[in-house]
Design a protein around this motif. Structure first.
Motif, PDB file in Angstrom:
ATOM      1  N   PRO A   7       0.810  -1.222   0.000  1.00  0.00           N
ATOM      2  CA  PRO A   7       0.000   0.000   0.000  1.00  0.00           C
ATOM      3  C   PRO A   7       0.844   1.273   0.000  1.00  0.00           C
ATOM      4  CG  PRO A   7      -0.364  -1.262   2.027  1.00  0.00           C
ATOM      5  CD  PRO A   7       0.594  -2.035   1.182  1.00  0.00           C
ATOM      6  N   SER A   8       2.092   1.198   0.412  1.00  0.00           N
ATOM      7  CA  SER A   8       2.947   2.376   0.525  1.00  0.00           C
ATOM      8  C   SER A   8       3.337   2.950  -0.841  1.00  0.00           C
ATOM      9  CB  SER A   8       4.227   2.004   1.289  1.00  0.00           C
ATOM     10  OG  SER A   8       5.237   2.964   1.073  1.00  0.00           O
ATOM     11  N   ASP A   9       3.104   4.257  -1.014  1.00  0.00           N
ATOM     12  CA  ASP A   9       3.529   4.942  -2.243  1.00  0.00           C
ATOM     13  C   ASP A   9       5.049   4.918  -2.385  1.00  0.00           C
ATOM     14  OD1 ASP A   9       0.905   5.579  -2.959  1.00  0.00           O
ATOM     15  OD2 ASP A   9       0.969   7.524  -1.931  1.00  0.00           O
ATOM     16  N   PHE A  10       5.758   5.076  -1.265  1.00  0.00           N
ATOM     17  CA  PHE A  10       7.227   5.061  -1.289  1.00  0.00           C
ATOM     18  C   PHE A  10       7.745   3.713  -1.789  1.00  0.00           C
ATOM     19  CE2 PHE A  10      11.155   3.923   1.057  1.00  0.00           C
ATOM     20  CZ  PHE A  10      12.024   4.819   0.452  1.00  0.00           C
ATOM     21  N   ARG A  27       6.125   1.498  -3.595  1.00  0.00           N
ATOM     22  CA  ARG A  27       5.760   1.340  -5.012  1.00  0.00           C
ATOM     23  C   ARG A  27       6.690   2.155  -5.901  1.00  0.00           C
ATOM     24  NH1 ARG A  27       0.493   1.637  -2.928  1.00  0.00           N
ATOM     25  NH2 ARG A  27       0.155   3.672  -3.861  1.00  0.00           N
ATOM     26  N   ALA A  28       7.135   3.318  -5.427  1.00  0.00           N
ATOM     27  CA  ALA A  28       8.091   4.122  -6.195  1.00  0.00           C
ATOM     28  C   ALA A  28       9.431   3.384  -6.324  1.00  0.00           C
ATOM     29  CB  ALA A  28       8.297   5.487  -5.540  1.00  0.00           C
ATOM     30  N   ASP A  56       8.846   0.593  -8.883  1.00  0.00           N
ATOM     31  CA  ASP A  56       8.794   1.164 -10.235  1.00  0.00           C
ATOM     32  C   ASP A  56      10.109   1.807 -10.648  1.00  0.00           C
ATOM     33  OD1 ASP A  56       6.159   0.351 -10.387  1.00  0.00           O
ATOM     34  OD2 ASP A  56       5.347   2.327  -9.848  1.00  0.00           O
ATOM     35  N   ASP A  62      11.290   4.546  -9.624  1.00  0.00           N
ATOM     36  CA  ASP A  62      11.225   6.005  -9.618  1.00  0.00           C
ATOM     37  C   ASP A  62      12.163   6.546  -8.542  1.00  0.00           C
ATOM     38  OD1 ASP A  62       9.300   5.927 -11.616  1.00  0.00           O
ATOM     39  OD2 ASP A  62       7.633   5.961 -10.188  1.00  0.00           O
ATOM     40  N   ASN A 119       3.709  -4.241   3.302  1.00  0.00           N
ATOM     41  CA  ASN A 119       4.771  -3.227   3.342  1.00  0.00           C
ATOM     42  C   ASN A 119       6.066  -3.823   3.906  1.00  0.00           C
ATOM     43  OD1 ASN A 119       3.397  -1.063   2.197  1.00  0.00           O
ATOM     44  ND2 ASN A 119       2.677  -0.293   4.167  1.00  0.00           N
TER      45      ASN A 119
END
Length: 154
Positions: free
Chosen positions: A8-11, A13-14, A17, A19, A44
């Motif tokens: 769920p963490s955007d960090f 997932r970055a 990916d 990013d 996570n």
């Protein structure tokens, strides 16, 4: 990990990916990644351990965090931590691999960790898993781990 299994963490997932990169000298990113080892969400924690394991970052703090993750309540997190620790220090990981191999059920990545440790002490417990899983891919991982351990005995 399943193809659709995402944290769920955007960090995180970055990081997945690409990013955001995990660089050995980027202490802020590493510290933030390590903070997810204690996250309430198992996905996570699992991804944080996996991502760190895939990096080449190897510090005392990283090893300590991986050792701590070996006690996680989630089987997948523990297995990922074991592989990551074995990548960094097979001797340090070996007693934990032995313990994991004595369990009633074993995550396939434990066999990967055993192969990375490549120590004769692991041959006997690994042989107990030969063709025991009923999964051709996992059975192959066991066979490869046995071969790596046998090669180290020569």
């Amino acid at each position: 990990m399943a193809k659709d299994y995402m944290p769920p963490s955007d960090f995180l997932r970055a990081l997945i990916d690409e990013d955001v990169e995990i660089e050995a000298d980027d202490t802020a990113t590493i510290k933030r990644l390590l903070s997810f080892f204690k996250d309430p969400d198992a996905a996570n924690r699992d991804w944080a351990v996996f991502l760190l394991g895939q990096s080449e970052v190897d510090t005392k703090a990283v090893r300590d965090a991986l050792i701590g993750a070996l006690n996680d309540e989630d089987d997948s997190v523990r297995a990922e931590a074991l592989v990551a620790l074995a990548q960094r220090d097979g001797d340090l990981a070996r007693p934990h691999v032995l313990e994991a191999l004595s369990a009633e059920g074993v995550y396939p990545t434990v066999f990967e960790a055993a192969a990375l440790c490549a120590h004769p002490d692991l041959i006997k417990p690994l042989r107990g898993w030969l063709k025991a899983t009923g999964d051709k891919e996992v059975d192959q991982m066991v066979a490869e781990a046995v071969a790596a351990c046998e090669a180290s005995a020569k």
